[in-house]
Design a protein around this motif. Structure first.
Motif, PDB file in Angstrom:
ATOM      1  N   ASP A 260      28.202  38.214  58.600  1.00  0.00           N
ATOM      2  CA  ASP A 260      28.998  37.908  57.423  1.00  0.00           C
ATOM      3  C   ASP A 260      30.473  37.955  57.814  1.00  0.00           C
ATOM      4  O   ASP A 260      30.832  38.523  58.859  1.00  0.00           O
ATOM      5  CB  ASP A 260      28.703  38.908  56.307  1.00  0.00           C
ATOM      6  CG  ASP A 260      29.059  38.374  54.934  1.00  0.00           C
ATOM      7  OD1 ASP A 260      29.584  37.250  54.839  1.00  0.00           O
ATOM      8  OD2 ASP A 260      28.811  39.097  53.943  1.00  0.00           O
ATOM      9  N   GLN A 261      31.309  37.374  56.988  1.00  0.00           N
ATOM     10  CA  GLN A 261      32.743  37.383  57.232  1.00  0.00           C
ATOM     11  C   GLN A 261      33.486  37.903  56.015  1.00  0.00           C
ATOM     12  O   GLN A 261      33.132  37.585  54.874  1.00  0.00           O
ATOM     13  CB  GLN A 261      33.249  35.974  57.563  1.00  0.00           C
ATOM     14  CG  GLN A 261      32.812  35.437  58.911  1.00  0.00           C
ATOM     15  CD  GLN A 261      33.442  34.089  59.220  1.00  0.00           C
ATOM     16  OE1 GLN A 261      33.794  33.332  58.319  1.00  0.00           O
ATOM     17  NE2 GLN A 261      33.596  33.787  60.494  1.00  0.00           N
ATOM     18  N   ILE A 262      34.495  38.717  56.265  1.00  0.00           N
ATOM     19  CA  ILE A 262      35.393  39.172  55.208  1.00  0.00           C
ATOM     20  C   ILE A 262      36.825  39.050  55.728  1.00  0.00           C
ATOM     21  O   ILE A 262      37.054  38.866  56.929  1.00  0.00           O
ATOM     22  CB  ILE A 262      35.115  40.634  54.792  1.00  0.00           C
ATOM     23  CG1 ILE A 262      35.368  41.592  55.974  1.00  0.00           C
ATOM     24  CG2 ILE A 262      33.698  40.800  54.257  1.00  0.00           C
ATOM     25  CD1 ILE A 262      35.329  43.066  55.579  1.00  0.00           C
ATOM     26  N   PHE A 263      37.788  39.162  54.810  1.00  0.00           N
ATOM     27  CA  PHE A 263      39.199  39.233  55.178  1.00  0.00           C
ATOM     28  C   PHE A 263      39.644  40.679  54.991  1.00  0.00           C
ATOM     29  O   PHE A 263      39.976  41.091  53.875  1.00  0.00           O
ATOM     30  CB  PHE A 263      40.038  38.298  54.315  1.00  0.00           C
ATOM     31  CG  PHE A 263      39.856  36.839  54.631  1.00  0.00           C
ATOM     32  CD1 PHE A 263      40.298  36.331  55.848  1.00  0.00           C
ATOM     33  CD2 PHE A 263      39.250  35.986  53.731  1.00  0.00           C
ATOM     34  CE1 PHE A 263      40.134  34.987  56.153  1.00  0.00           C
ATOM     35  CE2 PHE A 263      39.075  34.647  54.028  1.00  0.00           C
ATOM     36  CZ  PHE A 263      39.521  34.140  55.244  1.00  0.00           C
ATOM     37  N   PRO A 264      39.644  41.470  56.050  1.00  0.00           N
ATOM     38  CA  PRO A 264      40.019  42.881  55.906  1.00  0.00           C
ATOM     39  C   PRO A 264      41.394  43.087  55.274  1.00  0.00           C
ATOM     40  O   PRO A 264      41.611  44.079  54.581  1.00  0.00           O
ATOM     41  CB  PRO A 264      39.984  43.399  57.349  1.00  0.00           C
ATOM     42  CG  PRO A 264      39.030  42.489  58.049  1.00  0.00           C
ATOM     43  CD  PRO A 264      39.240  41.145  57.431  1.00  0.00           C
ATOM     44  N   ARG A 265      42.302  42.156  55.498  1.00  0.00           N
ATOM     45  CA  ARG A 265      43.658  42.326  54.963  1.00  0.00           C
ATOM     46  C   ARG A 265      43.644  42.392  53.440  1.00  0.00           C
ATOM     47  O   ARG A 265      44.433  43.138  52.837  1.00  0.00           O
ATOM     48  CB  ARG A 265      44.549  41.172  55.428  1.00  0.00           C
ATOM     49  CG  ARG A 265      46.023  41.297  55.005  1.00  0.00           C
ATOM     50  CD  ARG A 265      46.850  40.185  55.636  1.00  0.00           C
ATOM     51  NE  ARG A 265      48.247  40.307  55.253  1.00  0.00           N
ATOM     52  CZ  ARG A 265      48.785  39.760  54.151  1.00  0.00           C
ATOM     53  NH1 ARG A 265      48.001  39.066  53.340  1.00  0.00           N
ATOM     54  NH2 ARG A 265      50.061  39.899  53.876  1.00  0.00           N
ATOM     55  N   VAL A 266      42.742  41.620  52.804  1.00  0.00           N
ATOM     56  CA  VAL A 266      42.665  41.654  51.337  1.00  0.00           C
ATOM     57  C   VAL A 266      42.246  43.041  50.873  1.00  0.00           C
ATOM     58  O   VAL A 266      42.831  43.598  49.928  1.00  0.00           O
ATOM     59  CB  VAL A 266      41.680  40.583  50.834  1.00  0.00           C
ATOM     60  CG1 VAL A 266      41.541  40.656  49.318  1.00  0.00           C
ATOM     61  CG2 VAL A 266      42.124  39.192  51.261  1.00  0.00           C
ATOM     62  N   ALA A 267      41.235  43.605  51.522  1.00  0.00           N
ATOM     63  CA  ALA A 267      40.781  44.952  51.164  1.00  0.00           C
ATOM     64  C   ALA A 267      41.845  45.993  51.479  1.00  0.00           C
ATOM     65  O   ALA A 267      42.042  46.958  50.734  1.00  0.00           O
ATOM     66  CB  ALA A 267      39.493  45.270  51.911  1.00  0.00           C
ATOM     67  N   LEU A 268      42.536  45.792  52.591  1.00  0.00           N
ATOM     68  CA  LEU A 268      43.567  46.749  53.010  1.00  0.00           C
ATOM     69  C   LEU A 268      44.705  46.790  51.997  1.00  0.00           C
ATOM     70  O   LEU A 268      45.181  47.874  51.627  1.00  0.00           O
ATOM     71  CB  LEU A 268      44.076  46.345  54.395  1.00  0.00           C
ATOM     72  CG  LEU A 268      45.106  47.245  55.074  1.00  0.00           C
ATOM     73  CD1 LEU A 268      44.901  47.204  56.588  1.00  0.00           C
ATOM     74  CD2 LEU A 268      46.540  46.810  54.760  1.00  0.00           C
ATOM     75  N   ARG A 269      45.156  45.626  51.540  1.00  0.00           N
ATOM     76  CA  ARG A 269      46.289  45.579  50.616  1.00  0.00           C
ATOM     77  C   ARG A 269      45.948  46.204  49.265  1.00  0.00           C
ATOM     78  O   ARG A 269      46.855  46.620  48.526  1.00  0.00           O
ATOM     79  CB  ARG A 269      46.767  44.143  50.429  1.00  0.00           C
ATOM     80  CG  ARG A 269      47.505  43.583  51.654  1.00  0.00           C
ATOM     81  CD  ARG A 269      48.071  42.201  51.368  1.00  0.00           C
ATOM     82  NE  ARG A 269      49.048  42.230  50.284  1.00  0.00           N
ATOM     83  CZ  ARG A 269      50.334  42.543  50.423  1.00  0.00           C
ATOM     84  NH1 ARG A 269      50.797  42.885  51.630  1.00  0.00           N
ATOM     85  NH2 ARG A 269      51.155  42.527  49.394  1.00  0.00           N
TER      86      ARG A 269
END
Length: 334
Positions: A260-269
């Motif tokens: 699967d793929q996620i955008f860690p930056r979105v979760a981080l922010r």
């Protein structure tokens, strides 16, 4: 005895005669009353690196009546359910469970019904370790007791989420696990439980247990303090991250069997907390059984069908496609 046997991905389960199990030291043998068809069973029989061994008898959500006991704690006639765990050969002789106290998380543990060496309850009889068995409270229907296992998965997920009192909760998916999470979240004090589900029949089930329902094809669910992902398809965790609020919590219950793929930056922010969960503890299993016995949980809305072994192969394949069923039970006597 008759049992449903797995012979490989792409092949229907085969109803065959198998040797009736005999209790070893510390074991019980039960006559199976009911066994639930679990989404894990469906996924485990699909092609892939984690596909089941040939010859496995599935079934890990079960209830039954003891017919043979090699344990002082159980007698023939006792109505029981059990955690579907079978320890490794090093731990099993002690009769005390996993020496490392890892339970279902121990990599050497065999899940009953998900390993050829630990035949499950898609059969007329089942053998299991007595120390994982629990007596069913008087007055509790065996059908409803069978739902202890999936409900315990929901209890484990809700406990992992932390304090839900007054929280807004979003549950992705209204299969048996999603419904279990919704039920337990309400009992844990959530102020609002919204369930997002594509199947109309399952949305109706969610509404029956008091949840607000959303059809994701028509509208996106609003934000929530805590999101439970109970489907396990690629892309859903990313969607949960996108809709989660600042400092939100996401509990991943669905088993995604592919990358699967996620955008860690979105979760981080957003400083999100993401918790993955698996299974349950014995304490959670016992708690759910007690809540069923006392009437605090009504399992009846989760049951959408009861079939015999002869009907199982066709139903098993039909359940691979999204539909309105929640929990289908097998009654080997039919």
């Amino acid at each position: 005895m008759r049992a449903a046997v797995f012979h490989g991905p792409g092949e229907a389960l085969s109803i065959e005669d198998r040797q009736t199990p005999v209790a070893r030291a510390g074991d019980i043998v039960m006559k199976v009353a009911y066994c639930g068809i679990c989404g894990s069973d469906l996924h485990a029989t699909e092609p892939g690196p984690t596909s089941l061994e040939i010859g496995t008898v599935l079934g890990h959500e079960y209830s039954g009546v003891v017919v043979e006991s090699a344990s002082a704690e159980f007698q023939p006639g006792d109505r029981v359910i059990g955690l579907p765990l079978q320890e490794c050969d090093e731990c099993r002789p002690s009769g005390q469970g996993c020496h490392d106290r890892l339970g279902i998380l121990c990599p050497r543990n065999r899940i009953i019904g998900l390993a050829a060496a630990a035949p499950g309850a898609y059969a007329e009889y089942l053998r299991m370790p007595a120390h994982h068995a629990l007596k069913i409270p008087d007055g509790l229907d065996l059908k409803h007791a069978t739902l202890t296992e999936p409900l315990a998965v929901g209890a484990h997920a809700v406990r992992a989420a932390g304090n839900l009192f007054g929280a807004r909760v979003l549950v992705i998916g209204a299969g048996p696990i999603g419904l279990a999470v919704a039920m337990l979240a309400r009992l844990a004090g959530a102020s609002d439980v919204v369930v997002s589900e594509i199947a109309a029949g399952r949305r109706a089930k969610a509404a029956m247990i008091g949840a607000t329902v959303v059809d994701p094809a028509q509208s996106k669910p609003g934000s929530a303090d805590i999101i439970f992902e109970c489907v396990g398809l690629p892309g859903l965790l990313r969607q949960c991250i996108d809709v989660a609020p600042l400092h939100g919590r996401i509990v991943v219950v669905g088993v995604c069997r592919g990358e699967d793929q996620i955008f860690p930056r979105v979760a981080l922010r957003k400083e999100l907390s993401i918790q993955f969960v698996l299974g349950y503890t014995r304490q959670e299993f016992a708690l759910v059984l007690d809540m069923l016995g006392s009437g605090r949980i009504d399992a009846a809305p989760l049951i959408t069908g009861i079939i015999g072994l002869d009907e199982l192969p066709a139903m098993f394949e039909a359940l691979r496609k999204p539909g309105d069923h929640a929990k289908v039970l097998i009654d080997p006597t039919l």
